[in-house]
Motif scaffolding. Structure first.
Motif, PDB file in Angstrom:
ATOM      1  N   GLU A   1       0.576  -1.252   0.070  1.00  0.00           N
ATOM      2  CA  GLU A   1       0.006  -0.119  -0.167  1.00  0.00           C
ATOM      3  C   GLU A   1       0.796   1.050  -0.138  1.00  0.00           C
ATOM      4  N   ILE A   2       1.517   1.582   0.734  1.00  0.00           N
ATOM      5  CA  ILE A   2       2.869   1.677   0.245  1.00  0.00           C
ATOM      6  C   ILE A   2       3.120   2.286  -0.935  1.00  0.00           C
ATOM      7  N   GLY A   3       4.460   1.550  -1.234  1.00  0.00           N
ATOM      8  CA  GLY A   3       4.481   1.770  -2.271  1.00  0.00           C
ATOM      9  C   GLY A   3       3.555   2.089  -3.341  1.00  0.00           C
ATOM     10  N   GLN A   4       2.101   2.031  -3.306  1.00  0.00           N
ATOM     11  CA  GLN A   4       1.020   2.461  -4.748  1.00  0.00           C
ATOM     12  C   GLN A   4       1.438   3.577  -4.175  1.00  0.00           C
ATOM     13  N   ALA A   5       0.773   4.362  -3.213  1.00  0.00           N
ATOM     14  CA  ALA A   5       0.825   5.677  -2.175  1.00  0.00           C
ATOM     15  C   ALA A   5       2.327   6.654  -3.323  1.00  0.00           C
ATOM     16  N   LEU A   6       3.266   6.142  -3.072  1.00  0.00           N
ATOM     17  CA  LEU A   6       4.471   6.563  -3.365  1.00  0.00           C
ATOM     18  C   LEU A   6       5.283   6.602  -4.559  1.00  0.00           C
ATOM     19  N   ILE A   7       4.355   5.705  -6.014  1.00  0.00           N
ATOM     20  CA  ILE A   7       4.110   5.085  -7.339  1.00  0.00           C
ATOM     21  C   ILE A   7       3.365   6.642  -7.260  1.00  0.00           C
ATOM     22  N   THR A   8       2.455   7.506  -6.806  1.00  0.00           N
ATOM     23  CA  THR A   8       1.397   7.633  -7.463  1.00  0.00           C
ATOM     24  C   THR A   8       2.483   9.268  -7.368  1.00  0.00           C
ATOM     25  N   HIS A   9       2.910   9.485  -6.490  1.00  0.00           N
ATOM     26  CA  HIS A   9       3.918  10.627  -7.183  1.00  0.00           C
ATOM     27  C   HIS A   9       4.554  10.676  -7.043  1.00  0.00           C
TER      28      HIS A   9
ATOM     29  N   VAL B   1      12.505   7.546 -14.080  1.00  0.00           N
ATOM     30  CA  VAL B   1      13.431   6.525 -13.351  1.00  0.00           C
ATOM     31  C   VAL B   1      15.084   6.349 -14.112  1.00  0.00           C
ATOM     32  N   GLU B   2      16.473   6.356 -14.196  1.00  0.00           N
ATOM     33  CA  GLU B   2      17.284   6.670 -13.581  1.00  0.00           C
ATOM     34  C   GLU B   2      17.197   4.621 -14.655  1.00  0.00           C
ATOM     35  N   ASP B   3      16.579   3.819 -14.106  1.00  0.00           N
ATOM     36  CA  ASP B   3      16.954   2.912 -14.976  1.00  0.00           C
ATOM     37  C   ASP B   3      16.661   1.760 -13.634  1.00  0.00           C
ATOM     38  N   THR B   4      16.010   1.275 -12.950  1.00  0.00           N
ATOM     39  CA  THR B   4      15.408   0.618 -12.520  1.00  0.00           C
ATOM     40  C   THR B   4      15.288   0.763 -10.883  1.00  0.00           C
ATOM     41  N   LEU B   5      14.451   0.615 -10.131  1.00  0.00           N
ATOM     42  CA  LEU B   5      13.779   1.184  -8.644  1.00  0.00           C
ATOM     43  C   LEU B   5      12.699   0.252  -8.151  1.00  0.00           C
ATOM     44  N   ARG B   6      13.595   0.156  -7.330  1.00  0.00           N
ATOM     45  CA  ARG B   6      12.727  -0.944  -6.624  1.00  0.00           C
ATOM     46  C   ARG B   6      12.117  -0.051  -5.399  1.00  0.00           C
ATOM     47  N   LEU B   7      10.636  -0.442  -5.021  1.00  0.00           N
ATOM     48  CA  LEU B   7      10.342   0.221  -4.027  1.00  0.00           C
ATOM     49  C   LEU B   7       8.808   0.299  -2.850  1.00  0.00           C
TER      50      LEU B   7
ATOM     51  N   ASP C   1      16.090  -1.821   2.746  1.00  0.00           N
ATOM     52  CA  ASP C   1      15.283  -2.368   2.807  1.00  0.00           C
ATOM     53  C   ASP C   1      14.282  -0.927   1.985  1.00  0.00           C
ATOM     54  N   PRO C   2      13.352  -0.860   1.048  1.00  0.00           N
ATOM     55  CA  PRO C   2      13.320   0.483   0.381  1.00  0.00           C
ATOM     56  C   PRO C   2      12.646   0.772   1.759  1.00  0.00           C
ATOM     57  N   LEU C   3      11.724   0.563   2.442  1.00  0.00           N
ATOM     58  CA  LEU C   3      11.122   1.070   3.330  1.00  0.00           C
ATOM     59  C   LEU C   3      11.809   1.283   4.206  1.00  0.00           C
ATOM     60  N   HIS C   4      13.048   1.054   5.310  1.00  0.00           N
ATOM     61  CA  HIS C   4      14.084   1.306   5.574  1.00  0.00           C
ATOM     62  C   HIS C   4      14.445   3.228   5.001  1.00  0.00           C
ATOM     63  N   ARG C   5      15.276   3.502   3.740  1.00  0.00           N
ATOM     64  CA  ARG C   5      15.344   4.390   3.767  1.00  0.00           C
ATOM     65  C   ARG C   5      13.922   5.795   2.778  1.00  0.00           C
ATOM     66  N   LEU C   6      12.790   4.782   2.993  1.00  0.00           N
ATOM     67  CA  LEU C   6      11.733   5.850   3.210  1.00  0.00           C
ATOM     68  C   LEU C   6      10.902   6.496   4.536  1.00  0.00           C
TER      69      LEU C   6
ATOM     70  N   ASP D   1       2.925  14.584   2.694  1.00  0.00           N
ATOM     71  CA  ASP D   1       3.988  15.469   2.047  1.00  0.00           C
ATOM     72  C   ASP D   1       5.856  14.001   2.707  1.00  0.00           C
ATOM     73  N   THR D   2       5.857  13.165   3.098  1.00  0.00           N
ATOM     74  CA  THR D   2       6.632  12.258   3.553  1.00  0.00           C
ATOM     75  C   THR D   2       7.042  11.896   2.689  1.00  0.00           C
ATOM     76  N   LEU D   3       5.629  11.411   1.414  1.00  0.00           N
ATOM     77  CA  LEU D   3       5.879  10.440   0.738  1.00  0.00           C
ATOM     78  C   LEU D   3       6.355  11.090  -1.047  1.00  0.00           C
ATOM     79  N   ARG D   4       5.282  12.334  -0.530  1.00  0.00           N
ATOM     80  CA  ARG D   4       5.663  13.159  -1.644  1.00  0.00           C
ATOM     81  C   ARG D   4       7.753  13.862  -1.201  1.00  0.00           C
ATOM     82  N   ALA D   5       8.258  14.315  -0.872  1.00  0.00           N
ATOM     83  CA  ALA D   5       9.335  14.215  -0.407  1.00  0.00           C
ATOM     84  C   ALA D   5       9.997  12.966  -0.556  1.00  0.00           C
ATOM     85  N   HIS D   6      10.060  11.728  -0.613  1.00  0.00           N
ATOM     86  CA  HIS D   6      11.079  10.974  -0.578  1.00  0.00           C
ATOM     87  C   HIS D   6      11.163  10.181  -2.344  1.00  0.00           C
TER      88      HIS D   6
END
Length: 345
Positions: free
Chosen positions: A147-155, A196-202, A238-243, A264-269
């Motif tokens: 769910e977090i990944g999908q919300a991040l995709i929106t941004h 995206v530069e090449d690939t990005l795992r969310l 972990d991608p969530l760790h970075r977020l 705001d957190t998702l947009r900034a990330h």
């Protein structure tokens, strides 16, 4: 300090008036400084009293004649006239020296309170963010991560545009996902035109792939290699760790308390991910990963550097170089053609 001051005044004597209590008559005495005491002697050289220097109090600070008494017993007094300045100065010096060595409970309590406050602040500054984040990483379920990944995709799609969906393309992506399953969790590939530069795992497993990786190359090994690189980066961190690290302690606490992250957190990330392209994993990790997923290294390496100079170690270590048994195909020719046309190119 008190011992040094005491030795300086040990031979000092002075005349004064002493009384044993409030009802007694004052008598003439000689006062001398002894070993940690004042000795009070009458004119017949009979000792009338020994006062501990550490327990002497002054009844009239700054006034003369100076009047002293044992601490806690103001009835017994010693009066020194104005002309006995040396003895008065000696007693004051010794009292001040001893007072400086005494513990100050009020000050100690203040220091204790300040130390406690500082410890709490330091814990909040250094320990709490990491502890809250690490706890969130342990307890957030896979469904919430997706769910977090999908919300991040929106941004992210504000920069990448919508996912490419040409006919047959999604089936080709599904075939690619079956050929390159992650070591843990599920995966969904999403092809985008830019951003995206090449690939990005969310978080949640989605991998965003730049369409250039399929449109500008003749072999699927290149896009496969970049997918492997995305897997390896996510395994290392972990991608969530970075977020949550980018979002700070409040993001972790909010996620634990409400199961949500703010826009705001998702947009900034998302902005951080797009502005900071990921670095390739270490060569050792890449070599292990390509061997695990059975993908040729050389096409990926030459895609990174067409001259091969900066990736020579990868090319030479390719486990499927010429002469070796070839790995299983990445995709069928039909699926590869569909994948190359997924964005309508």
């Amino acid at each position: 300090m008190a011992k040094t001051a005491l030795s300086k005044y040990q031979r000092l004597e002075a005349a004064g008036l002493w009384r044993a209590d409030a009802e007694a008559q004052r008598i003439d005495v000689i006062v001398s400084v002894g070993e940690a005491t004042l000795t009070i002697t009458d004119m017949r050289e009979r000792v009338q009293a020994h006062w501990s220097i550490a327990a002497i109090a002054r009844a009239n600070p700054g006034q003369t004649p100076a009047i002293y008494h044992p601490d806690g017993d103001p009835g017994e007094t010693l009066e020194l006239p104005q002309n006995e300045t040396d003895m008065i100065a000696a007693i004051e010096t010794l009292r001040n020296a001893i007072a400086r060595q005494r513990p100050r409970p009020g000050r100690l309590r203040l220091y204790g309170v300040l130390a406690s406050v500082l410890a709490v602040l330091l814990m909040g500054l250094f320990w709490l963010p990491g502890a809250a984040r690490d706890h969130a990483l342990r307890v957030v379920p896979a469904v919430k991560r997706a769910e977090i990944g999908q919300a991040l995709i929106t941004h992210l799609q504000r920069a990448t545009g919508p996912a490419c969906r040409a006919q047959g393309g999604n089936a080709a992506l599904a075939a690619l996902a079956r050929r390159l399953p992650p070591r843990t969790g599920g995966v969904r590939f999403m092809m985008v035109r830019s951003g995206v530069e090449d690939t990005l795992r969310l978080p949640g497993g989605t991998v965003m792939i730049n369409a250039d990786l399929v449109e500008d190359h003749d072999e699927p090994d290149v896009v496969a290699g970049h997918i492997i690189a995305a897997y390896l980066r996510a395994e290392a961190r972990d991608p969530l760790h970075r977020l949550l690290t980018d979002g700070g302690a409040m993001a972790s606490l909010r996620l634990l308390a409400t199961g949500q992250l703010t826009d705001d957190t998702l947009r900034a990330h998302a902005e951080t991910l797009l502005k900071s392209p990921p670095n390739p994993p270490p060569d050792a990790a890449l070599l292990e990963g390509f061997a695990h997923w059975q993908v040729r290294m050389a096409p990926y390496a030459y895609a990174r550097d067409i001259t091969g100079e900066t990736v020579l170690s990868l090319i030479e270590a390719d486990p499927f170089a010429r002469g070796a048994e070839p790995p299983p195909p990445i995709l069928s020719d039909a699926d590869w053609l569909r994948l190359q046309g997924i964005c309508g190119g």
